[in-house]
Scaffold this active site. Sequence first.
Site: not given
Ligand code: DGL
Length: 269
Positions: A9-10, A72, A151, A183, A185
Amino acid sequence: MQQAIAVLDSGVGGLTVIKEVMRQLPQEKVIYFGDTARSPYGPRPAEEVRAFTMQIVDYLIQYDPKMIVIACNTATAAAIKEIRTHVSIPVIGVISPGVRAAIKSTRSGVVGVIGTEGTIRSRAYEQALMSISPSIQVFSEPCPLLAPLVEKGLFGEDRTQSVVEQSLRKLIGKPIDCLILGCTHYPFLAKEISRVMGPHVAIISSADETAREISTILSDRGMLATSGQLPIHQFFCSGEPELFKQIAKDWLKEQMFIVPVVWQVPRII
Ligand code: DGL
């Protein structure tokens, strides 16, 4: 040595997916890469996200994983096709599992999707939802402020609630009966999101369905872990590890007592 499931993931978002993988498949070893130095991916052009994803996959492949999970949505939308042609092991993303979960959940056929700018711009959710259910109605909304909040570890706070309210305002009053957290997150903010959307809107995360897909693929190929021992997972992040480690510990707490975190910070430019 047991082959691992590699998850990327990011940043910390993919932890929401591995939590479910660890619950459903406790014998499976996970190696996790959070690209915290270059997070967020959401505002970046798809080309760049694709290049970053490829670079992480090349890094993880050194550990001889049996499968790659792009945990992600932004990277799934930008890069899953290329990654599938780049490696010879199974590669799964998080968009199809989220779509399946939403199709199972919706009664009205009116679905909301929130995600990063990159994911929403790609229209990957609309396309996947409509390929299964052509009459479905979709309301999509980019929420660029949410992943950066997570984050920074800012969830469960009052000021976060007001950012969530602002981010979702265009969806309030829409006739949706489920909202896809597009997302990885966002499950960190599930309570805040649910508070804004109200009890009649089911909150859909792809984690559960993704873990189920991993299980099906590994089982069909006879690749499920067989050792009776609990695995030692490995975590990598490209940025400063302290906050990542804290968030991982808090989020995965049930598993943490069996999960020594091995920190090796690869240099990525
Ligand atoms: N967790 C990521 C997603 O599902 C990306 C969040 C990001 O880095 O902008 O898209």
